[in-house]
Enzyme design. Sequence first.
Site, PDB file in Angstrom:
ATOM      1  N   HIS B  36       0.821  -0.846  -0.041  1.00  0.00           N
ATOM      2  CA  HIS B  36       0.306  -0.052  -0.405  1.00  0.00           C
ATOM      3  C   HIS B  36       1.218   1.165   0.055  1.00  0.00           C
ATOM      4  CE1 HIS B  36      -3.384  -2.359   0.205  1.00  0.00           C
ATOM      5  NE2 HIS B  36      -4.717  -1.079   0.775  1.00  0.00           N
ATOM      6  N   LYS B 107     -10.652  -7.750   7.040  1.00  0.00           N
ATOM      7  CA  LYS B 107     -11.532  -7.749   8.300  1.00  0.00           C
ATOM      8  C   LYS B 107     -11.118  -7.969   9.134  1.00  0.00           C
ATOM      9  CE  LYS B 107      -7.684 -11.048   9.999  1.00  0.00           C
ATOM     10  NZ  LYS B 107      -7.019 -10.047  11.857  1.00  0.00           N
TER      11      LYS B 107
END
Lengths: 281, 178
Positions: B36, B107
């Site tokens: 990222h 999650k």
Amino acid sequence: MKIISAEKIKNTVADLCLRANLVLRKDVLAALKLAYKNETDKRAGKILDAIIKNAAAAEKEKLAICQDTGLPCVFLELGQDVKIKGDLNKAINKGVELGYKKGSFRNSIIKDPLIRGKSGYLPALIYVDLAPGNKLKLTVLPKGFGCENKTQLKMFLPTTEITDIRKFILDAVKTAGPDACPPYVVGVGIGGSADYACLLAKKALLRSLRASPAGRLQANVVKLERDLFKEINRLNIGPMGLGGKTTCLAVNIETYPTHIAGLPVAVNISCHALRSSSVIL
Amino acid sequence: MKKINLPLEKKEINKLKAGEEVFLNGIIYTARDQAHKRLVSALGKGIGGDRGKEMPFDIRGAVIYYCGPAKTPKGKIIGSCGPTTSSRMDAFTPILLKCGLSGMIGKGKRSLEVRQAIRKYKGVYFLTFAGCGALLNKYIKKAGIAAYADLGPEAVYKLEVEDFPLIVGIDSKGNSVY
């Protein structure tokens, strides 16, 4: 005096790494199955079913229970009448590397916490307890880091009421919320020093989730475990954090003597994939 | 149960509701913390006329899976491959959504900023079975490293998934399942 070779330790540690990551602990699986039976929320039941099926798939397909094969923690209970032939530290690390490579487990360890860089398998974290006798107990706990990130420590005043300690533990679980793969196993360490309380909390995860060993824990600690178990399961966090009455599978508390001036409490949460494996040589 | 296909069409995304269970089919890309950081840095360099030039894959319409798979055992397509905690990617997510990312799989909870960006750019955040990397393995039909191989488990993998089980965590209206 008993002599154990470094080679034997290496191979044993490798086997323990494989077993821990591929075969879910029997007590954890039993707790999951019991939770599945008791769960009334439909989706929570479905998720618990997936978790149970995941354990079966891991064992059958020889795939790691979780892709995060953890930070390998190795615990030794070293009998004082044991002599190690060879380099113990090297043997343990080589064993971890061998096991992780054999299992195609994830190389999640980076050499430098700030620079980060390339990831590998080592080093393992090694903890040694001295014991009487001529046995060596080896335990491998691959600790996933999603849940390790939720660890909390608080240095309470010695005059603190038990209700405040209970609230701190409960809040630690609330803070973890849906993020760290509930249903959790909540490891708690009370006493010692700051660092020792953290270690106790982690060691608490090694204890079986079945009923506390008779007579070992004080009645007040057993009560605290039971009260917290009930309270945590009323939080409605549930499997994956989507609600239900299964937020924790167990609360395991370890205590230790401490200083008159303090009362350290640490919480080390484990995800539902609580993995460890032990052997006595 | 509802099946959805990649690339996700906007009108398909708009129909998804928080809490809904769907099966995903098509190509997704894994990316976690370090990837990222690099993706967002590449966006910075590439924004303008040739946006995306430095990107390892076209972010527009893409779905990112927050996952760092275990190594691939012999004879398998991929190793254990469940989701990692999404909130660690929160700081990077709004800019990726702004540049066209349409979905994420992970999650746990997301920040308010992420939720607002999802609503603004009409994206979607999915959850999948957490801690079930061995089970999710069987829904992956093809896998290969797409970029940043030097990051090891944090490399970007291109995955072809078939009926990958998801729960809509945050829908395009910003409604959250939590």
